[in-house]
Design a protein around this motif. Structure first.
Motif, PDB file in Angstrom:
ATOM      1  N   TYR A 101       0.989  -1.264   0.269  1.00 26.40           N
ATOM      2  CA  TYR A 101       0.072  -0.037  -0.095  1.00 26.40           C
ATOM      3  C   TYR A 101       1.001   1.430   0.008  1.00 26.40           C
ATOM      4  O   TYR A 101       2.154   1.542   0.662  1.00 26.40           O
ATOM      5  N   PHE A 102       0.386   2.578  -1.059  1.00 26.98           N
ATOM      6  CA  PHE A 102       0.998   3.392  -0.357  1.00 26.98           C
ATOM      7  C   PHE A 102       0.113   4.318   0.698  1.00 26.98           C
ATOM      8  O   PHE A 102      -0.709   4.615   0.598  1.00 26.98           O
ATOM      9  N   GLY A 103       1.192   5.796   0.679  1.00 26.38           N
ATOM     10  CA  GLY A 103       0.898   6.243   1.786  1.00 26.38           C
ATOM     11  C   GLY A 103       1.829   7.301   2.504  1.00 26.38           C
ATOM     12  O   GLY A 103       3.034   7.481   1.465  1.00 26.38           O
ATOM     13  N   ALA A 104       1.063   8.273   3.212  1.00 23.97           N
ATOM     14  CA  ALA A 104       2.097   9.315   3.436  1.00 23.97           C
ATOM     15  C   ALA A 104       1.725   9.526   5.564  1.00 23.97           C
ATOM     16  O   ALA A 104       0.517   9.723   5.174  1.00 23.97           O
ATOM     17  N   SER A 105       3.069  10.199   5.694  1.00 25.32           N
ATOM     18  CA  SER A 105       2.808   9.952   7.028  1.00 25.32           C
ATOM     19  C   SER A 105       3.178  11.155   7.350  1.00 25.32           C
ATOM     20  O   SER A 105       4.020  11.640   6.712  1.00 25.32           O
ATOM     21  N   ALA A 106       3.290  12.311   8.508  1.00 26.77           N
ATOM     22  CA  ALA A 106       4.679  12.986   9.053  1.00 26.77           C
ATOM     23  C   ALA A 106       3.492  13.331  10.638  1.00 26.77           C
ATOM     24  O   ALA A 106       3.330  12.679  11.407  1.00 26.77           O
ATOM     25  N   ALA A 107       5.363  14.148  11.466  1.00 29.56           N
ATOM     26  CA  ALA A 107       4.700  13.948  12.372  1.00 29.56           C
ATOM     27  C   ALA A 107       4.871  15.077  13.106  1.00 29.56           C
ATOM     28  O   ALA A 107       6.226  15.526  12.717  1.00 29.56           O
ATOM     29  N   THR A 108       5.300  15.716  13.787  1.00 30.48           N
ATOM     30  CA  THR A 108       5.705  17.007  15.082  1.00 30.48           C
ATOM     31  C   THR A 108       6.363  16.941  16.349  1.00 30.48           C
ATOM     32  O   THR A 108       5.120  15.502  17.154  1.00 30.48           O
ATOM     33  N   GLY A 109       6.851  17.248  16.791  1.00 31.04           N
ATOM     34  CA  GLY A 109       7.847  16.850  18.411  1.00 31.04           C
ATOM     35  C   GLY A 109       6.976  18.217  19.197  1.00 31.04           C
ATOM     36  O   GLY A 109       6.206  18.870  18.945  1.00 31.04           O
ATOM     37  N   ASP A 110       8.826  18.423  19.598  1.00 31.26           N
ATOM     38  CA  ASP A 110       8.240  20.002  20.101  1.00 31.26           C
ATOM     39  C   ASP A 110       7.800  21.398  19.185  1.00 31.26           C
ATOM     40  O   ASP A 110       8.171  22.675  19.582  1.00 31.26           O
ATOM     41  N   LEU A 111       9.299  20.505  18.175  1.00 29.59           N
ATOM     42  CA  LEU A 111       8.742  21.824  17.294  1.00 29.59           C
ATOM     43  C   LEU A 111       7.441  21.443  16.007  1.00 29.59           C
ATOM     44  O   LEU A 111       7.739  20.155  15.783  1.00 29.59           O
ATOM     45  N   SER A 112       7.223  22.069  15.271  1.00 30.83           N
ATOM     46  CA  SER A 112       6.196  21.523  14.400  1.00 30.83           C
ATOM     47  C   SER A 112       6.334  22.518  12.747  1.00 30.83           C
ATOM     48  O   SER A 112       7.276  22.865  12.901  1.00 30.83           O
ATOM     49  N   ASP A 113       5.676  22.178  12.099  1.00 31.51           N
ATOM     50  CA  ASP A 113       5.212  22.578  10.459  1.00 31.51           C
ATOM     51  C   ASP A 113       4.051  21.973   9.926  1.00 31.51           C
ATOM     52  O   ASP A 113       3.207  20.841  10.980  1.00 31.51           O
ATOM     53  N   ASN A 114       3.404  22.530   8.816  1.00 28.98           N
ATOM     54  CA  ASN A 114       2.202  22.364   8.688  1.00 28.98           C
ATOM     55  C   ASN A 114       3.142  21.210   7.139  1.00 28.98           C
ATOM     56  O   ASN A 114       4.574  22.040   6.610  1.00 28.98           O
ATOM     57  N   HIS A 115       3.058  20.430   7.643  1.00 28.02           N
ATOM     58  CA  HIS A 115       3.224  19.317   6.795  1.00 28.02           C
ATOM     59  C   HIS A 115       1.891  18.848   5.186  1.00 28.02           C
ATOM     60  O   HIS A 115       0.952  18.226   5.033  1.00 28.02           O
ATOM     61  N   ASP A 116       1.889  19.219   4.228  1.00 28.06           N
ATOM     62  CA  ASP A 116       0.896  19.610   2.883  1.00 28.06           C
ATOM     63  C   ASP A 116       1.365  18.541   2.186  1.00 28.06           C
ATOM     64  O   ASP A 116       2.395  18.806   1.780  1.00 28.06           O
ATOM     65  N   ILE A 117       0.165  17.393   1.849  1.00 26.52           N
ATOM     66  CA  ILE A 117       0.475  16.741   0.410  1.00 26.52           C
ATOM     67  C   ILE A 117      -0.557  17.673  -0.663  1.00 26.52           C
ATOM     68  O   ILE A 117      -2.241  17.560  -0.407  1.00 26.52           O
ATOM     69  N   ILE A 118      -0.449  17.811  -1.537  1.00 29.52           N
ATOM     70  CA  ILE A 118      -0.802  18.287  -2.667  1.00 29.52           C
ATOM     71  C   ILE A 118      -1.560  17.264  -3.539  1.00 29.52           C
ATOM     72  O   ILE A 118      -2.656  17.321  -4.075  1.00 29.52           O
ATOM     73  N   SER A 119      -0.909  16.326  -4.459  1.00 27.71           N
ATOM     74  CA  SER A 119      -0.995  15.286  -5.090  1.00 27.71           C
ATOM     75  C   SER A 119      -0.525  14.095  -4.542  1.00 27.71           C
ATOM     76  O   SER A 119       0.980  14.356  -4.544  1.00 27.71           O
ATOM     77  N   MET A 120      -0.609  13.605  -5.397  1.00 34.04           N
ATOM     78  CA  MET A 120       0.451  11.905  -5.125  1.00 34.04           C
ATOM     79  C   MET A 120      -0.347  11.101  -6.634  1.00 34.04           C
ATOM     80  O   MET A 120      -1.541  10.683  -6.640  1.00 34.04           O
ATOM     81  N   LYS A 121       0.887  11.166  -7.727  1.00 34.98           N
ATOM     82  CA  LYS A 121       0.292  10.799  -9.187  1.00 34.98           C
ATOM     83  C   LYS A 121       1.005   9.279  -9.006  1.00 34.98           C
ATOM     84  O   LYS A 121       2.435   9.790  -8.849  1.00 34.98           O
ATOM     85  N   MET A 122       0.034   8.376  -9.649  1.00 34.87           N
ATOM     86  CA  MET A 122       0.985   7.069  -9.847  1.00 34.87           C
ATOM     87  C   MET A 122       0.610   6.389 -11.396  1.00 34.87           C
ATOM     88  O   MET A 122      -0.512   6.692 -11.469  1.00 34.87           O
ATOM     89  N   TYR A 123       2.281   6.298 -12.354  1.00 36.48           N
ATOM     90  CA  TYR A 123       1.717   6.172 -13.412  1.00 36.48           C
ATOM     91  C   TYR A 123       2.377   4.687 -13.343  1.00 36.48           C
ATOM     92  O   TYR A 123       3.545   4.374 -12.793  1.00 36.48           O
ATOM     93  N   GLN A 124       2.223   4.181 -14.327  1.00 34.69           N
ATOM     94  CA  GLN A 124       2.600   3.028 -14.736  1.00 34.69           C
ATOM     95  C   GLN A 124       3.848   2.871 -15.738  1.00 34.69           C
ATOM     96  O   GLN A 124       4.004   3.552 -16.341  1.00 34.69           O
ATOM     97  N   LEU A 125       4.709   1.809 -15.576  1.00 33.11           N
ATOM     98  CA  LEU A 125       5.992   1.797 -16.449  1.00 33.11           C
ATOM     99  C   LEU A 125       5.825   0.690 -17.120  1.00 33.11           C
ATOM    100  O   LEU A 125       5.180  -0.571 -16.856  1.00 33.11           O
ATOM    101  N   MET A 126       6.146   0.621 -18.778  1.00 31.57           N
ATOM    102  CA  MET A 126       5.729  -0.160 -19.431  1.00 31.57           C
ATOM    103  C   MET A 126       6.812  -0.489 -20.023  1.00 31.57           C
ATOM    104  O   MET A 126       7.469  -0.571 -20.310  1.00 31.57           O
ATOM    105  N   VAL A 127       7.167  -1.486 -18.627  1.00 30.19           N
ATOM    106  CA  VAL A 127       8.284  -2.086 -18.967  1.00 30.19           C
ATOM    107  C   VAL A 127       8.189  -3.834 -19.758  1.00 30.19           C
ATOM    108  O   VAL A 127       7.932  -4.734 -18.820  1.00 30.19           O
ATOM    109  N   GLU A 128       9.044  -4.875 -19.856  1.00 30.89           N
ATOM    110  CA  GLU A 128       9.152  -5.845 -20.654  1.00 30.89           C
ATOM    111  C   GLU A 128      10.455  -6.345 -19.777  1.00 30.89           C
ATOM    112  O   GLU A 128      11.285  -5.960 -18.835  1.00 30.89           O
ATOM    113  N   HIS A 129       9.407  -7.923 -19.432  1.00 31.93           N
ATOM    114  CA  HIS A 129      10.684  -8.561 -18.326  1.00 31.93           C
ATOM    115  C   HIS A 129      10.515 -10.025 -18.793  1.00 31.93           C
ATOM    116  O   HIS A 129       9.708 -10.012 -20.064  1.00 31.93           O
TER     117      HIS A 129
END
Length: 329
Positions: free
Chosen positions: A225-253
Motif C-alpha cells: 500500500y502507498f501512503g504518507a505520514s507526518a509528525a511534529t514534536g516539540d517543534l512543528s510545521d504544516n506538512h501538506d500533500i497536494i497530490s500523489m500521482k501514480m504512473y504505470q511504467l511499461m517495461v518488458e520482463h
C-alpha cells in the motif's frame, strides 16, 4: 495538480523515454488528486486518513503547525504494478525559524497501513519502502550533511529506524534539499523499475529535476500500500500533500520474471560492493555508509602514498637503466 504535462515529459525523457505521460498510464486508484473525492471512511473510498490529518479542497494537511501531532493518509487499494513511478507534490511551511521546525514527513510503500508509531507518524519495523523528508537534525555529531534531508530505507521488518542518528545506519542514500517555506509547491518523484530505485526532486518549480538517490539491487513485492505520514514534536510545521500521482511504467520482463509470484518477494537490497566498505545488517545485506570527513582524508592519504611509492619506484628503475646504458657505452 502538477503544473503541466511537460514536467512529466521531462522526467520520463531523463530516464529513457519509457512512459509518455498519457492518461492511460495514470493509475487513478492509486492517485490522490484534487478535489480528493475518493478520500473518506466509506467502503468505496480509495484513501483513508488518521490522526491530525485535515482534508480540504486544496490540500491534505497531515499535521498542522502545532506541537505533538501525527497524521497519515493511506491508499486502500493494494498496488500490483511491478514497475511504477510516483509523483508527490507537497509543501512544508510554518512559523518556525531556522533549525526551529520539525519533524518531517514520509512516503510509504508497505505491507501494512494505518499503523501509527514513532517513525514520522508510522510504525517502526515496517515491511517495505520508506522515503523520509526529515527537516530536523537529531544527530548533532553528523555535521557532514545539512537538513532538510531526504533519504530512503528498505526494510523486511527486522530493522528499527534510529531517530537519534537520523536513520543514517539503514539509509540507502540521500541528499540535502531546502524544501521549507517556498513560495511555490515542491515535487518529489519516486521511480521503481527493474530493481532500481530512483528519486528525483524539483524544489525550484522550474521543471529542473535533480537526482537525489539512484540505487540498484532493490527488491520490492507487489500487493503493498502507498501512503504518507507526518509528525511534529516539540517543534512543528504544516506538512501538506497536494497530490500523489501514480504512473504505470511499461517495461518488458523475462518469462521467468513474469512467472514469478511477486507478492511473495521479501523486501531486500543487494549491493554489488565490497562488504568491508559497508555495514553488515541483520537482513544479510550490506548498506553503504556515507563518506565522512576522516574517511575522505584516509582515501586521499592512501592515494598520495600510492603516488609517492610509484614515483620512487619509477626513479629507481630509471636510474638503474641509465647506469646500465653507461656501462655498455
Amino acid at each position: 495538480v502538477l503544473k503541466s504535462t511537460h514536467k512529466r515529459f521531462f522526467f520520463c525523457f531523463f530516464f529513457s523515454n519509457i512512459t509518455d505521460g498519457n492518461a492511460e498510464h495514470l493509475k487513478r486508484e492509486h492517485s490522490l488528486i484534487k478535489p480528493y473525492q475518493g478520500v473518506g471512511t466509506s467502503p468505496s473510498s480509495q484513501w483513508d486518513f488518521w490522526g491530525s490529518t485535515l482534508v480540504t479542497s486544496q490540500y491534505v494537511r497531515l499535521t498542522p503547525d502545532e506541537r505533538s501531532k501525527q497524521g497519515s493518509i493511506w491508499n486502500t487499494v493494494p498496488c500490483y504494478l511491478k514497475d511504477w513511478e510516483m509523483h508527490v507534490q507537497f509543501k512544508i511551511h510554518g512559523s518556525g525559524k531556522k533549525n526551529l521546525h520539525g519533524d518531517g514527513f514520509a512516503i510509504w510503500y508497505t505491507k501494512d497501513r494505518l499503523h501509527t508509531g514513532p517513525v514520522f507518524g508510522n510504525q517502526d519495523h515496517f515491511v517495505g519502502l520508506a522515503i523520509f523528508v526529515d527537516t530536523f537534525r537529531n544527530d548533532l555529531q553528523g555535521m557532514d550533511r545539512s537538513f532538510p534531508y531526504i533519504s530512503a530505507m528498505v526494510n523486511n521488518g527486522s530493522l528499527p529506524y534510529d531517530h537519534g542518528k537520523d536513520g543514517r545506519s539503514t539509509e540507502l542514500g540521500g541528499c540535502s534539499v531546502e524544501v521549507r517555506n517556498k513560495d511555490h509547491d515542491t515535487y518529489l518523484a519516486i521511480r521503481y523499475s527493474k530493481g532500481r530505485l530512483t528519486i528525483m526532486i524539483d524544489v525550484d518549480d522550474r521543471n529542473d529535476w535533480k537526482e537525489c538517490i539512484d540505487f540498484g539491487g532493490v527488491r520490492l513485492p507487489t500487493g503493498y500500500y502507498f501512503g504518507a505520514s507526518a509528525a511534529t514534536g516539540d517543534l512543528s510545521d504544516n506538512h501538506d500533500i497536494i497530490s500523489m500521482k501514480m504512473y504505470q511504467l511499461m517495461v518488458e520482463h523475462t518469462p521467468e520474471e513474469d512467472n514469478q509470484d511477486w507478492t511473495k518477494i521479501e523486501p531486500s537490497v543487494s549491493l554489488l560492493k565490497s562488504p568491508k566498505d559497508n555495514i553488515d545488517d541483520p537482513t544479510g545485506n550490506f548498506r553503504s555508509t556515507p563518506l565522512t570527513g576522516w574517511k575522505v582524508f584516509l582515501l586521499l592519504l592512501c592515494a598520495l602514498l600510492g603516488i609517492v611509492v610509484c614515483a620512487v619506484v619509477g626513479a629507481v628503475v630509471f636510474q638503474k637503466r641509465q647506469e646500465r646504458n653507461k656501462r655498455f657505452y
